[in-house]
Write a protein that holds these residues in place. Structure first.
Motif, PDB file in Angstrom:
ATOM      1  N   ILE A 113       1.457  -1.098   0.186  1.00 53.74           N
ATOM      2  CA  ILE A 113       0.483  -0.054  -0.174  1.00 53.74           C
ATOM      3  C   ILE A 113       0.387   0.777  -0.492  1.00 53.74           C
ATOM      4  O   ILE A 113       0.525   2.289  -0.660  1.00 53.74           O
ATOM      5  CB  ILE A 113      -0.870   0.062   1.138  1.00 53.74           C
ATOM      6  CG1 ILE A 113      -1.850  -1.577   0.900  1.00 53.74           C
ATOM      7  CG2 ILE A 113      -1.274   1.246   1.175  1.00 53.74           C
ATOM      8  CD1 ILE A 113      -2.848  -2.005   2.314  1.00 53.74           C
ATOM      9  N   ILE A 114       2.314   1.341   0.887  1.00 53.83           N
ATOM     10  CA  ILE A 114       2.620   2.827   1.087  1.00 53.83           C
ATOM     11  C   ILE A 114       3.412   2.740  -0.092  1.00 53.83           C
ATOM     12  O   ILE A 114       3.832   3.800  -1.132  1.00 53.83           O
ATOM     13  CB  ILE A 114       3.867   2.443   2.441  1.00 53.83           C
ATOM     14  CG1 ILE A 114       3.379   2.874   3.391  1.00 53.83           C
ATOM     15  CG2 ILE A 114       5.346   3.530   1.907  1.00 53.83           C
ATOM     16  CD1 ILE A 114       2.890   3.496   3.377  1.00 53.83           C
ATOM     17  N   LYS A 115       4.096   1.440  -0.827  1.00 48.88           N
ATOM     18  CA  LYS A 115       4.540   1.575  -2.466  1.00 48.88           C
ATOM     19  C   LYS A 115       3.480   1.903  -3.640  1.00 48.88           C
ATOM     20  O   LYS A 115       4.228   3.122  -4.114  1.00 48.88           O
ATOM     21  CB  LYS A 115       5.084   0.066  -2.678  1.00 48.88           C
ATOM     22  CG  LYS A 115       5.463  -0.374  -4.081  1.00 48.88           C
ATOM     23  CD  LYS A 115       5.790  -1.458  -4.686  1.00 48.88           C
ATOM     24  CE  LYS A 115       6.549  -1.175  -5.810  1.00 48.88           C
ATOM     25  NZ  LYS A 115       6.769  -2.722  -6.540  1.00 48.88           N
ATOM     26  N   SER A 116       2.414   1.483  -3.693  1.00 49.36           N
ATOM     27  CA  SER A 116       1.291   1.972  -4.238  1.00 49.36           C
ATOM     28  C   SER A 116       1.357   3.504  -4.193  1.00 49.36           C
ATOM     29  O   SER A 116       0.927   4.254  -5.063  1.00 49.36           O
ATOM     30  CB  SER A 116      -0.409   1.113  -3.967  1.00 49.36           C
ATOM     31  OG  SER A 116       0.276   0.373  -4.812  1.00 49.36           O
ATOM     32  N   ILE A 117       1.393   3.983  -3.109  1.00 48.06           N
ATOM     33  CA  ILE A 117       0.606   5.158  -2.746  1.00 48.06           C
ATOM     34  C   ILE A 117       2.136   6.139  -3.319  1.00 48.06           C
ATOM     35  O   ILE A 117       2.051   7.282  -3.629  1.00 48.06           O
ATOM     36  CB  ILE A 117       0.456   5.918  -1.338  1.00 48.06           C
ATOM     37  CG1 ILE A 117      -0.845   5.198  -0.614  1.00 48.06           C
ATOM     38  CG2 ILE A 117       0.098   7.155  -1.681  1.00 48.06           C
ATOM     39  CD1 ILE A 117      -1.343   4.913   0.403  1.00 48.06           C
ATOM     40  N   HIS A 118       2.843   6.038  -2.838  1.00 44.92           N
ATOM     41  CA  HIS A 118       4.399   6.797  -3.412  1.00 44.92           C
ATOM     42  C   HIS A 118       3.924   6.813  -4.733  1.00 44.92           C
ATOM     43  O   HIS A 118       4.425   7.599  -5.402  1.00 44.92           O
ATOM     44  CB  HIS A 118       5.085   5.993  -2.357  1.00 44.92           C
ATOM     45  CG  HIS A 118       6.962   6.483  -3.325  1.00 44.92           C
ATOM     46  ND1 HIS A 118       6.888   7.894  -2.702  1.00 44.92           N
ATOM     47  CD2 HIS A 118       7.639   5.468  -4.085  1.00 44.92           C
ATOM     48  CE1 HIS A 118       7.897   8.075  -3.340  1.00 44.92           C
ATOM     49  NE2 HIS A 118       9.034   6.802  -3.944  1.00 44.92           N
ATOM     50  N   GLU A 119       4.500   5.474  -5.708  1.00 43.01           N
ATOM     51  CA  GLU A 119       4.421   5.302  -6.952  1.00 43.01           C
ATOM     52  C   GLU A 119       3.139   6.290  -7.048  1.00 43.01           C
ATOM     53  O   GLU A 119       3.341   7.175  -8.884  1.00 43.01           O
ATOM     54  CB  GLU A 119       4.102   3.886  -7.255  1.00 43.01           C
ATOM     55  CG  GLU A 119       4.765   3.024  -7.321  1.00 43.01           C
ATOM     56  CD  GLU A 119       4.765   1.844  -7.505  1.00 43.01           C
ATOM     57  OE1 GLU A 119       3.764   1.313  -8.168  1.00 43.01           O
ATOM     58  OE2 GLU A 119       6.017   1.159  -7.503  1.00 43.01           O
ATOM     59  N   ALA A 120       1.795   6.164  -7.037  1.00 43.66           N
ATOM     60  CA  ALA A 120       0.932   7.708  -7.820  1.00 43.66           C
ATOM     61  C   ALA A 120       1.118   8.768  -7.251  1.00 43.66           C
ATOM     62  O   ALA A 120       0.957   9.651  -8.437  1.00 43.66           O
ATOM     63  CB  ALA A 120      -0.200   6.842  -6.583  1.00 43.66           C
ATOM     64  N   ASN A 121       1.563   9.225  -5.886  1.00 43.89           N
ATOM     65  CA  ASN A 121       2.627  10.776  -6.096  1.00 43.89           C
ATOM     66  C   ASN A 121       3.535  10.969  -7.148  1.00 43.89           C
ATOM     67  O   ASN A 121       3.611  11.976  -7.677  1.00 43.89           O
ATOM     68  CB  ASN A 121       2.996  10.810  -4.713  1.00 43.89           C
ATOM     69  CG  ASN A 121       3.478  12.365  -4.082  1.00 43.89           C
ATOM     70  OD1 ASN A 121       3.545  13.280  -4.815  1.00 43.89           O
ATOM     71  ND2 ASN A 121       4.643  12.338  -3.664  1.00 43.89           N
ATOM     72  N   VAL A 122       4.240  10.312  -6.799  1.00 42.02           N
ATOM     73  CA  VAL A 122       5.292  10.127  -7.610  1.00 42.02           C
ATOM     74  C   VAL A 122       6.008  10.120  -9.696  1.00 42.02           C
ATOM     75  O   VAL A 122       6.689  10.715 -10.299  1.00 42.02           O
ATOM     76  CB  VAL A 122       6.892   9.617  -7.785  1.00 42.02           C
ATOM     77  CG1 VAL A 122       7.235  10.131  -5.678  1.00 42.02           C
ATOM     78  CG2 VAL A 122       6.811   8.693  -7.401  1.00 42.02           C
ATOM     79  N   GLU A 123       4.542   9.709 -10.068  1.00 43.40           N
ATOM     80  CA  GLU A 123       4.035   9.357 -11.369  1.00 43.40           C
ATOM     81  C   GLU A 123       4.312  10.845 -11.868  1.00 43.40           C
ATOM     82  O   GLU A 123       4.134  11.104 -13.287  1.00 43.40           O
ATOM     83  CB  GLU A 123       2.711   8.459 -11.203  1.00 43.40           C
ATOM     84  CG  GLU A 123       1.564   9.997 -11.006  1.00 43.40           C
ATOM     85  CD  GLU A 123       0.395   9.111 -12.204  1.00 43.40           C
ATOM     86  OE1 GLU A 123       0.125   7.296 -12.742  1.00 43.40           O
ATOM     87  OE2 GLU A 123      -0.638   8.825 -11.460  1.00 43.40           O
ATOM     88  N   THR A 124       3.842  12.099 -11.209  1.00 44.79           N
ATOM     89  CA  THR A 124       4.379  14.060 -12.197  1.00 44.79           C
ATOM     90  C   THR A 124       4.031  14.153 -11.018  1.00 44.79           C
ATOM     91  O   THR A 124       4.588  14.125  -9.578  1.00 44.79           O
ATOM     92  CB  THR A 124       2.600  13.853 -12.282  1.00 44.79           C
ATOM     93  OG1 THR A 124       2.046  14.511 -12.735  1.00 44.79           O
ATOM     94  CG2 THR A 124       1.417  13.535 -10.731  1.00 44.79           C
ATOM     95  N   PRO A 125       4.920  15.192 -11.519  1.00 42.47           N
ATOM     96  CA  PRO A 125       5.403  16.811 -11.001  1.00 42.47           C
ATOM     97  C   PRO A 125       4.312  17.595 -10.506  1.00 42.47           C
ATOM     98  O   PRO A 125       4.136  18.439  -9.307  1.00 42.47           O
ATOM     99  CB  PRO A 125       6.421  17.065 -11.864  1.00 42.47           C
ATOM    100  CG  PRO A 125       5.920  17.067 -13.244  1.00 42.47           C
ATOM    101  CD  PRO A 125       5.595  15.591 -12.926  1.00 42.47           C
TER     102      PRO A 125
END
Length: 300
Positions: A113-125
Motif C-alpha cells: 500500500i505504501i509503495k502504491s501511494i508513493h508511486e501515485a505521488n511521484v508519477e507526476t510533478p
C-alpha cells in the motif's frame, strides 16, 4: 507567444487565460506526459512481499540488514539520494508494523500500500495530493471490509485508524518533499515575439557602420562646403533620422522591459496562489484526521 493582429483587449484576455491555464495545471501537450492518471484500488495481499520474504524480514533486527533485504525484495535500483529515501520509507513501515504487532500478511499488504501511494505521488510533478489521499482511503477500505473478491477484512477498524494516522503523519505531511526528490522539475519558459521590431544584432551592425559613414561624409563635405551645399543638407537629414530611429528603439526597449516585468509579477502571483492552495488542502486533511473517532466502524 506571438501576439500579432490582436487588439489590446484581446491580448490582455489571452494572457489572462494563459496564466489561468498554468495555474490549473492544464498545460499538457503531446510530448508532456506528466498528467496524473486515474487510480483504482485493488487487493495487495502478497503482491510485492511473499510469505518467504516476510519470514526472512522478521528474522532481521539491524537497520542496515533490513535495508539490504528490502532493497532486494522491492528491487530498488535508484541513484542516491532517491535510493536512501525510498528504503527509509520501507524500513520505517516495517518498524511500524512490528510496533503494532502486525502479522506477516498485514505487513506485506501495508508495504505494498505504501509503495502504491508513493508511486501515485511521484508519477507526476503536478499537484495530485487529493487523488493520492482518496487512493489511500480506498486502499485501506479494500483491506478492511469483507466483500470478496473485491476486498477482505485484513485490518480491523482500530488498525485502519492507526495506519491512516501513520500514513498521514509520515508520508502525506512530507508529500511535497517526496515529489521534489523523485520527480523532474517543471519550469515554464515564455518567449515573446514583437511585431515590427528587428533583431537585436541588426541595429548594432547599423549603428557601428553609421559613425563611419557620417565621418566619411563629414570629411568629404568639409572642403567642399561652398561648392556642394546639398551634401551638408543630406548629412543633417541623416543625423535627424538617426536620432528618431534611436528614440523609437529606446521606446520599444522600454515596452519590452515593462512586459517582462508584468510577466514576472504574474508568475510570482501564480506561484503564491499555488502554495496557498497546497496549504489549504493540507489544513483540510489535518482537520479530517482530527475529526476521526476511535469508534470508527468499517463499511459492510
Amino acid at each position: 507567444m506571438l501576439l500579432l493582429g490582436y487588439s489590446e483587449g484581446a491580448k490582455q484576455e489571452m494572457i489572462q487565460r494563459h496564466f489561468q491555464a498554468v495555474q490549473a495545471g492544464r498545460f499538457a501537450s503531446k510530448n508532456f506526459d506528466f498528467v496524473p492518471q486515474a487510480l483504482k484500488a485493488k487487493l495487495m495481499l502478497w503482491t510485492d512481499v511473499s510469505y518467504h520474504d516476510m519470514e526472512e524480514i522478521d528474522k532481521i533486527q539491524s537497520i542496515p540488514d533490513l535495508e539490504s533485504a528490502l532493497c532486494s525484495v522491492f528491487r530498488v535500483d535508484l541513484p542516491e539520494p532517491r535510493r536512501g529515501v525510498q528504503l527509509e520509507l520501507y524500513v520505517q513501515t516495517v518498524l511500524f508494523c512490528r510496533k503494532c504487532s502486525f502479522k506477516k500478511e498485514q505487513t506485506s499488504a501495508l508495504l505494498s500500500i505504501i509503495k502504491s501511494i508513493h508511486e501515485a505521488n511521484v508519477e507526476t510533478p503536478l499537484n495530485n495530493i487529493e487523488q493520492c489521499f482518496e487512493y489511500c482511503k480506498e486502499l485501506l477500505h479494500c483491506h478492511s471490509v469483507r466483500r470478496p473478491p473485491f476486498s477482505i477484512n485484513l485490518f480491523s477498524s482500530e488498525e485502519v485508524n492507526c495506519i491512516f494516522k501513520y500514513i498521514h503523519n509520515s508520508y502525506m505531511r512530507h508529500y511535497k518533499l517526496y515529489k521534489y526528490i523523485f520527480t523532474p522539475q517543471v519550469k515554464l519558459d515564455l518567449s515573446f515575439t514583437y511585431s515590427g521590431i528587428p533583431d537585436e544584432d541588426k541595429p548594432a551592425v547599423e549603428d557601428s557602420s553609421a559613425p563611419d559613414a557620417e565621418t566619411v561624409t563629414g570629411k568629404e563635405a568639409e572642403p567642399k562646403t561652398d561648392r556642394f551645399p546639398e551634401t551638408q543638407e543630406t548629412s543633417i537629414t541623416e543625423g535627424k533620422e538617426g536620432a528618431i530611429l534611436g528614440r523609437i528603439t529606446s521606446s520599444k526597449s522600454e515596452l519590452k522591459t515593462l512586459i517582462e516585468q508584468e510577466v514576472r509579477e504574474q508568475m510570482m502571483l501564480v506561484s503564491g496562489q499555488l502554495d496557498q492552495r497546497v496549504k489549504e488542502i493540507a489544513d483540510q486533511h489535518t482537520s479530517a484526521l482530527d475529526s476521526l473517532q476511535p469508534n470508527h466502524k468499517t463499511k459492510k
